[in-house]
Motif scaffolding. Sequence first.
Motif, PDB file in Angstrom:
ATOM      1  N   VAL A  94       0.836  -1.198   0.000  1.00  0.00           N
ATOM      2  CA  VAL A  94       0.000   0.000   0.000  1.00  0.00           C
ATOM      3  C   VAL A  94       0.874   1.253   0.000  1.00  0.00           C
ATOM      4  CG1 VAL A  94      -1.670   1.329   1.359  1.00  0.00           C
ATOM      5  CG2 VAL A  94      -1.965  -1.147   1.083  1.00  0.00           C
ATOM      6  N   THR A  95       1.950   1.221   0.751  1.00  0.00           N
ATOM      7  CA  THR A  95       2.859   2.377   0.784  1.00  0.00           C
ATOM      8  C   THR A  95       3.485   2.632  -0.578  1.00  0.00           C
ATOM      9  OG1 THR A  95       3.355   2.026   3.131  1.00  0.00           O
ATOM     10  CG2 THR A  95       4.932   3.327   1.859  1.00  0.00           C
ATOM     11  N   GLU A  96       3.909   1.559  -1.249  1.00  0.00           N
ATOM     12  CA  GLU A  96       4.508   1.700  -2.579  1.00  0.00           C
ATOM     13  C   GLU A  96       3.498   2.255  -3.580  1.00  0.00           C
ATOM     14  OE1 GLU A  96       7.852  -1.874  -2.563  1.00  0.00           O
ATOM     15  OE2 GLU A  96       5.753  -2.345  -2.982  1.00  0.00           O
ATOM     16  N   ILE A  97       2.259   1.774  -3.488  1.00  0.00           N
ATOM     17  CA  ILE A  97       1.213   2.254  -4.395  1.00  0.00           C
ATOM     18  C   ILE A  97       0.912   3.721  -4.127  1.00  0.00           C
ATOM     19  CG2 ILE A  97      -1.243   2.034  -4.982  1.00  0.00           C
ATOM     20  CD1 ILE A  97      -0.913  -0.999  -4.600  1.00  0.00           C
ATOM     21  N   ALA A  98       0.886   4.093  -2.845  1.00  0.00           N
ATOM     22  CA  ALA A  98       0.650   5.496  -2.494  1.00  0.00           C
ATOM     23  C   ALA A  98       1.707   6.390  -3.133  1.00  0.00           C
ATOM     24  CB  ALA A  98       0.650   5.664  -0.978  1.00  0.00           C
ATOM     25  N   LEU A  99       2.970   6.002  -3.011  1.00  0.00           N
ATOM     26  CA  LEU A  99       4.057   6.811  -3.585  1.00  0.00           C
ATOM     27  C   LEU A  99       3.984   6.851  -5.105  1.00  0.00           C
ATOM     28  CD1 LEU A  99       7.000   5.639  -1.294  1.00  0.00           C
ATOM     29  CD2 LEU A  99       5.844   7.867  -1.252  1.00  0.00           C
ATOM     30  N   ALA A 100       3.656   5.702  -5.719  1.00  0.00           N
ATOM     31  CA  ALA A 100       3.577   5.639  -7.180  1.00  0.00           C
ATOM     32  C   ALA A 100       2.410   6.439  -7.729  1.00  0.00           C
ATOM     33  CB  ALA A 100       3.472   4.188  -7.634  1.00  0.00           C
ATOM     34  N   ALA A 158       0.824   7.361   3.295  1.00  0.00           N
ATOM     35  CA  ALA A 158       0.000   6.173   3.089  1.00  0.00           C
ATOM     36  C   ALA A 158      -1.343   6.314   3.811  1.00  0.00           C
ATOM     37  CB  ALA A 158       0.739   4.930   3.579  1.00  0.00           C
ATOM     38  N   THR A 159      -1.339   7.003   4.933  1.00  0.00           N
ATOM     39  CA  THR A 159      -2.584   7.203   5.688  1.00  0.00           C
ATOM     40  C   THR A 159      -3.564   8.065   4.900  1.00  0.00           C
ATOM     41  OG1 THR A 159      -1.387   7.036   7.780  1.00  0.00           O
ATOM     42  CG2 THR A 159      -3.571   8.053   7.836  1.00  0.00           C
ATOM     43  N   HIS A 160      -3.063   9.157   4.358  1.00  0.00           N
ATOM     44  CA  HIS A 160      -3.906  10.030   3.538  1.00  0.00           C
ATOM     45  C   HIS A 160      -4.399   9.287   2.305  1.00  0.00           C
ATOM     46  CE1 HIS A 160      -5.505  13.515   1.544  1.00  0.00           C
ATOM     47  NE2 HIS A 160      -4.594  13.466   0.575  1.00  0.00           N
ATOM     48  N   PHE A 161      -3.516   8.534   1.677  1.00  0.00           N
ATOM     49  CA  PHE A 161      -3.909   7.748   0.506  1.00  0.00           C
ATOM     50  C   PHE A 161      -5.016   6.758   0.852  1.00  0.00           C
ATOM     51  CE2 PHE A 161      -3.179   3.518  -1.466  1.00  0.00           C
ATOM     52  CZ  PHE A 161      -3.748   3.788  -2.703  1.00  0.00           C
ATOM     53  N   ARG A 179      -7.193   6.818   3.220  1.00  0.00           N
ATOM     54  CA  ARG A 179      -8.452   7.515   3.511  1.00  0.00           C
ATOM     55  C   ARG A 179      -9.147   7.936   2.211  1.00  0.00           C
ATOM     56  NH1 ARG A 179      -6.517  10.523   7.090  1.00  0.00           N
ATOM     57  NH2 ARG A 179      -6.041  12.367   5.837  1.00  0.00           N
ATOM     58  N   GLN A 180      -8.386   8.474   1.281  1.00  0.00           N
ATOM     59  CA  GLN A 180      -8.972   8.924   0.018  1.00  0.00           C
ATOM     60  C   GLN A 180      -9.398   7.742  -0.862  1.00  0.00           C
ATOM     61  OE1 GLN A 180      -9.798  12.029  -0.496  1.00  0.00           O
ATOM     62  NE2 GLN A 180      -8.888  12.510   1.494  1.00  0.00           N
ATOM     63  N   PHE A 181      -8.653   6.670  -0.805  1.00  0.00           N
ATOM     64  CA  PHE A 181      -8.993   5.464  -1.553  1.00  0.00           C
ATOM     65  C   PHE A 181     -10.334   4.911  -1.057  1.00  0.00           C
ATOM     66  CE2 PHE A 181      -8.972   1.005  -2.685  1.00  0.00           C
ATOM     67  CZ  PHE A 181      -8.330   0.957  -3.910  1.00  0.00           C
ATOM     68  N   LYS A 182     -10.499   4.868   0.261  1.00  0.00           N
ATOM     69  CA  LYS A 182     -11.756   4.362   0.838  1.00  0.00           C
ATOM     70  C   LYS A 182     -12.918   5.270   0.480  1.00  0.00           C
ATOM     71  CE  LYS A 182     -13.885   2.892   5.172  1.00  0.00           C
ATOM     72  NZ  LYS A 182     -13.692   2.699   6.632  1.00  0.00           N
ATOM     73  N   ARG A 183     -12.665   6.575   0.468  1.00  0.00           N
ATOM     74  CA  ARG A 183     -13.729   7.514   0.104  1.00  0.00           C
ATOM     75  C   ARG A 183     -14.228   7.260  -1.316  1.00  0.00           C
ATOM     76  NH1 ARG A 183     -13.869  11.589  -3.045  1.00  0.00           N
ATOM     77  NH2 ARG A 183     -11.595  11.585  -3.330  1.00  0.00           N
ATOM     78  N   LYS A 184     -13.328   6.969  -2.234  1.00  0.00           N
ATOM     79  CA  LYS A 184     -13.715   6.792  -3.639  1.00  0.00           C
ATOM     80  C   LYS A 184     -14.224   5.390  -3.937  1.00  0.00           C
ATOM     81  CE  LYS A 184     -12.052   7.338  -8.391  1.00  0.00           C
ATOM     82  NZ  LYS A 184     -13.233   8.110  -8.812  1.00  0.00           N
ATOM     83  N   PHE A 185     -13.599   4.366  -3.347  1.00  0.00           N
ATOM     84  CA  PHE A 185     -13.916   2.999  -3.734  1.00  0.00           C
ATOM     85  C   PHE A 185     -14.662   2.197  -2.667  1.00  0.00           C
ATOM     86  CE2 PHE A 185     -10.053   4.105  -6.215  1.00  0.00           C
ATOM     87  CZ  PHE A 185     -10.636   4.065  -7.477  1.00  0.00           C
TER      88      PHE A 185
END
Length: 335
Positions: free
Chosen positions: A300-306, A312-315, A317-323
């Motif tokens: 998840v951390t690698e995907i957040a950076l990519a 990763a925490t912000h990512f 949260r935003q991922f859950k909001r959208k999906f």
Amino acid sequence: MDYDGFIQKGAAAKLAVPFTGAPQDFYFLLLPKATMLPVAAAIEPLRIANQVTNTELYRWYIMTEDGEPVKCSNGMTVTPDLALQPLPSDAVGFVCSGVEPHTSASEITLNWLRREHRFGRRLGGICTGAFALAQAGLLREQPFTLHWENQPGFVEMFPRLTPSPNIFEIVGRLLTCGGGNAATDMMLNLIEERHGKKLAIIIADMCLHVRSGGQAAPQKSNYAVAIGSRNQRLLSALQLMQDSIEEPLSIGELCDQLDISRRQLERLFSRYLNESPMHVYFDMRLSHAYALMNETAMSVTEIALASGFNSATHFSRQFKRKFGASPHFFRKGWS
């Protein structure tokens, strides 16, 4: 095969082809969760070629690694003709993959690909088959492609390899296509090279298939088609955003590179997309993350950076909001 021979009766179209040589053999290796559509789209032109000419121009065989039935991505099970075996010298072998392609090819399959390549066989990948070809070390400088949805994950896994945006690529002994009906275009190209344009046209008509115009045709509709506008500044902005996912540009940097004011940029996006530029950009990055989540084993951390997220925490949260699910629970849901 489940029927006698490779020639079926019943085609309204007929064409005499002056051919007395041996039929060309195609072998399709189906990996677990292979996508069925492009496999059928590759085989049907061969069947129709035989049917309309009443000549055994082609033969085709379905293989699995162990000769046992394989479940495709749509849940349907396909019973193969045979297990992995050495290919005849003039045969063409395709590895056919689908979802989760980074885990579908075993070492047995990869060794088979390496052996066949070493012996000079023509090999290819259908849909996401390029993952297996890359894992086997068969992709180097030559052009190749795979389904556009899986290209971001592929590039993350193989950063030195750049897939083509084209629907198919035929370069020497390597044949690849992006899946779906692109497989039909690729096979029609091969048929035309071997037996002429007239036969390829008849087969395309029998398939109710409008040919793409060659392997240089892009897999995806361009932004102009997708948004219903040919405004060049808007299209340039969208392309610039797409090219800057991992290191996102600020709205000021976007405006500087586009030589446009912030107010003009916001008006363009509001008029044509009913969204702010940064909202569109943010969704683009999350969609990129979604593709990586599906098609790679990246953390998840690698995907957040990519995807341009420093946290990763912000990512998450935003991922859950959208999906609707956090990245961790999302991945558990299909693992």
